[in-house]
Enzyme design. Structure first.
Site, mmCIF file in Angstrom:
data_model
loop_
_atom_site.group_PDB
_atom_site.id
_atom_site.type_symbol
_atom_site.label_atom_id
_atom_site.label_comp_id
_atom_site.label_asym_id
_atom_site.label_seq_id
_atom_site.Cartn_x
_atom_site.Cartn_y
_atom_site.Cartn_z
ATOM 1 N N THR A 1 28.499 -83.646 -2.675
ATOM 2 C CA THR A 1 29.786 -83.138 -3.179
ATOM 3 C C THR A 1 30.056 -81.780 -2.523
ATOM 4 O O THR A 1 29.150 -81.184 -1.925
ATOM 5 C CB THR A 1 29.738 -82.913 -4.707
ATOM 6 O OG1 THR A 1 28.889 -81.782 -4.959
ATOM 7 C CG2 THR A 1 29.228 -84.128 -5.450
ATOM 8 N N ILE B 1 23.420 -84.463 -4.718
ATOM 9 C CA ILE B 1 24.555 -85.384 -4.706
ATOM 10 C C ILE B 1 25.577 -84.837 -3.715
ATOM 11 O O ILE B 1 25.906 -83.636 -3.762
ATOM 12 C CB ILE B 1 25.190 -85.507 -6.114
ATOM 13 C CG1 ILE B 1 24.117 -85.846 -7.170
ATOM 14 C CG2 ILE B 1 26.309 -86.550 -6.106
ATOM 15 C CD1 ILE B 1 23.335 -87.112 -6.937
ATOM 16 N N TYR C 1 20.448 -70.680 -12.040
ATOM 17 C CA TYR C 1 20.862 -72.086 -12.096
ATOM 18 C C TYR C 1 19.826 -72.877 -12.898
ATOM 19 O O TYR C 1 20.184 -73.633 -13.809
ATOM 20 C CB TYR C 1 21.004 -72.646 -10.682
ATOM 21 C CG TYR C 1 21.651 -74.013 -10.630
ATOM 22 C CD1 TYR C 1 23.019 -74.174 -10.835
ATOM 23 C CD2 TYR C 1 20.895 -75.153 -10.377
ATOM 24 C CE1 TYR C 1 23.611 -75.430 -10.786
ATOM 25 C CE2 TYR C 1 21.472 -76.412 -10.318
ATOM 26 C CZ TYR C 1 22.836 -76.555 -10.526
ATOM 27 O OH TYR C 1 23.416 -77.803 -10.480
ATOM 28 N N LYS D 1 20.582 -74.686 -16.443
ATOM 29 C CA LYS D 1 20.486 -76.146 -16.540
ATOM 30 C C LYS D 1 19.364 -76.573 -17.499
ATOM 31 O O LYS D 1 19.479 -77.609 -18.154
ATOM 32 C CB LYS D 1 20.310 -76.765 -15.155
ATOM 33 C CG LYS D 1 21.538 -76.579 -14.247
ATOM 34 C CD LYS D 1 22.799 -77.238 -14.830
ATOM 35 C CE LYS D 1 23.972 -77.206 -13.881
ATOM 36 N NZ LYS D 1 25.160 -77.885 -14.428
ATOM 37 N N ASP E 1 40.024 -78.711 -15.242
ATOM 38 C CA ASP E 1 39.339 -77.974 -14.172
ATOM 39 C C ASP E 1 39.892 -76.549 -14.108
ATOM 40 O O ASP E 1 41.038 -76.293 -14.473
ATOM 41 C CB ASP E 1 39.532 -78.667 -12.815
ATOM 42 C CG ASP E 1 38.427 -78.325 -11.810
ATOM 43 O OD1 ASP E 1 37.600 -79.210 -11.522
ATOM 44 O OD2 ASP E 1 38.377 -77.168 -11.344
HETATM 45 N N1 NAD Z 1 26.076 -81.905 -6.368
HETATM 46 C C1 NAD Z 1 24.815 -81.837 -6.740
HETATM 47 O O1 NAD Z 1 23.901 -81.974 -5.921
HETATM 48 C C2 NAD Z 1 24.460 -81.590 -8.187
HETATM 49 C C3 NAD Z 1 23.116 -81.780 -8.552
HETATM 50 C C4 NAD Z 1 22.761 -81.561 -9.874
HETATM 51 C C5 NAD Z 1 23.700 -81.186 -10.798
HETATM 52 N N2 NAD Z 1 24.992 -81.002 -10.420
HETATM 53 C C6 NAD Z 1 25.947 -80.570 -11.449
HETATM 54 O O2 NAD Z 1 26.994 -81.505 -11.541
HETATM 55 C C7 NAD Z 1 28.196 -80.844 -11.962
HETATM 56 C C8 NAD Z 1 29.318 -81.189 -11.003
HETATM 57 O O3 NAD Z 1 28.967 -80.704 -9.718
HETATM 58 P P1 NAD Z 1 29.643 -81.181 -8.366
HETATM 59 O O4 NAD Z 1 28.565 -81.356 -7.398
HETATM 60 O O5 NAD Z 1 30.590 -82.270 -8.643
HETATM 61 O O6 NAD Z 1 30.398 -79.820 -7.968
HETATM 62 P P2 NAD Z 1 31.848 -79.512 -7.411
HETATM 63 O O7 NAD Z 1 31.792 -78.101 -6.983
HETATM 64 O O8 NAD Z 1 32.264 -80.559 -6.432
HETATM 65 O O9 NAD Z 1 32.762 -79.657 -8.702
HETATM 66 C C9 NAD Z 1 32.665 -78.758 -9.767
HETATM 67 C C10 NAD Z 1 34.042 -78.571 -10.376
HETATM 68 O O10 NAD Z 1 33.897 -77.684 -11.494
HETATM 69 C C11 NAD Z 1 34.987 -76.769 -11.492
HETATM 70 N N3 NAD Z 1 34.606 -75.532 -12.164
HETATM 71 C C12 NAD Z 1 33.779 -74.554 -11.719
HETATM 72 N N4 NAD Z 1 33.724 -73.568 -12.614
HETATM 73 C C13 NAD Z 1 34.536 -73.899 -13.648
HETATM 74 C C14 NAD Z 1 34.899 -73.266 -14.860
HETATM 75 N N5 NAD Z 1 34.437 -72.060 -15.176
HETATM 76 N N6 NAD Z 1 35.746 -73.921 -15.699
HETATM 77 C C15 NAD Z 1 36.251 -75.131 -15.366
HETATM 78 N N7 NAD Z 1 35.944 -75.768 -14.219
HETATM 79 C C16 NAD Z 1 35.094 -75.159 -13.376
HETATM 80 C C17 NAD Z 1 35.294 -76.549 -10.008
HETATM 81 O O11 NAD Z 1 36.615 -76.055 -9.834
HETATM 82 C C18 NAD Z 1 35.051 -77.934 -9.424
HETATM 83 O O12 NAD Z 1 36.247 -78.686 -9.388
HETATM 84 C C19 NAD Z 1 27.858 -79.357 -12.010
HETATM 85 O O13 NAD Z 1 27.600 -78.986 -13.341
HETATM 86 C C20 NAD Z 1 26.607 -79.259 -11.157
HETATM 87 O O14 NAD Z 1 25.824 -78.157 -11.520
HETATM 88 C C21 NAD Z 1 25.395 -81.197 -9.124
#
Ligand code: NAD
Length: 255
Positions: A192, A190, A157, A161, A37
């Site tokens: 988070t 989701i 975004y 994606k 991370d």
């Molecule tokens: N939460 C949602 O609704 C959702 C929906 C669709 C897709 N996603 C995708 O799922 C993935 C995880 O999302 P999440 O909801 O768990 O988000 P989150 O923000 O809870 O976790 C993301 C993590 O990625 C780390 N991060 C960010 N930039 C970084 C970088 N440059 N290098 C290394 N680490 C980095 C952050 O420090 C964080 O710990 C993402 O790719 C997000 O786009 C999330």
């Protein structure tokens, strides 16, 4: 079930949300887990939770948008554990603002493309080099429903994606005869920190939160553990004939 006994599994973005849930799920199923991370403190916390479950784990600080750091992440994995069986590329960002394309600041466009698309591509590049050398492996990328359809007011975004789906499908075909499968997950909302505290701050905006809930046919948001289960299934032998899939995980939204 211990589907990943003695497997070496790397999860990026494992300090929070979906990545954290995935790292813990791998640990429960017998894997040795690399927790990568940008935020080392958060990665260490996930690592501690794994160690408390008697799981061997290694925390690594990485900015996936920096090629040399991604190369070093995979090298550190192999130096410590000898190989890399599964990689789930969760690290990503959603951008800080909601604006139509013509008003969207260039700076945040580049940021999201650099992290979500170029960063995921770097991860795949170095993971694939290792998986080719050892004769196989599994990659799962976190795309989004915004990788399949529009996300109004967040064009970078959606672009990044959609790009993740493109590199997932392309790599799936390129390495299909090399014992390497490559798939993507495309979730809607989701629960988070990304959506609760990030761009749309759903935790502080009941109306926006309700709209996010209503978007799913199930009238609820997904939980990070539900996405982790999909990631593990895609990495498992149960999914042995599945590659190049961009799988919606959307509580029926896109149906
Ligand atoms: N939460 C949602 O609704 C959702 C929906 C669709 C897709 N996603 C995708 O799922 C993935 C995880 O999302 P999440 O909801 O768990 O988000 P989150 O923000 O809870 O976790 C993301 C993590 O990625 C780390 N991060 C960010 N930039 C970084 C970088 N440059 N290098 C290394 N680490 C980095 C952050 O420090 C964080 O710990 C993402 O790719 C997000 O786009 C999330």
């Amino acid at each position: 079930m211990q589907r990943f006994l003695h497997k070496i599994c790397l999860v990026t973005g494992a300090g929070s949300g979906i990545g954290k849930a995935t790292a813990l799920a791998f640990g429960r199923e017998g894997a040795k887990v690399v927790v990568a991370d940008l935020d080392l403190e958060q990665a260490e916390q996930t690592c501690q939770a794994l160690k408390a479950m008697q799981v061997e784990a290694l925390a690594i600080a990485v900015n996936i948008a920096v090629r040399a750091e991604v190369e070093a992440m995979v090298k550190a994995t192999v130096d410590r554990f000898g190989r890399l069986d599964c990689a789930v590329n969760c690290a990503g960002i959603a951008g800080p603002v909601s604006l139509p394309l013509h008003e969207y600041p260039d700076e945040y466009w580049h940021q999201q493309i650099n992290v979500n698309l170029t960063g995921t591509w770097y991860c795949m590049k170095f993971e694939l080099i290792q998986m080719l050398a050892q004769g196989g492996g599994n990659i799962v990328n976190l795309s989004s429903a915004a990788g399949l359809i529009a996300q109004p007011e967040n064009s970078p975004y959606a672009a990044s994606k959609h790009g993740v789906v493109g590199i997932t499908k392309t790599a799936a075909r390129e390495y299909a005869t090399k014992n390497i499968r490559v798939n993507a997950i495309c979730p809607t909302a989701i629960e988070t920190p990304m959506i609760m505290e990030g761009r749309r701050k759903l935790a502080h905006n009941p109306e926006a939160k309700q709209a996010a809930i209503n978007y799913q046919a199930m009238k609820r948001m997904g939980q990070p553990e539900e996405i982790a289960e999909i990631a593990l299934w895609l990495c498992s032998d149960q999914a042995s004939f599945v590659t190049g899939l961009a799988m919606p995980a959307d509580g029926g939204a896109l149906a």
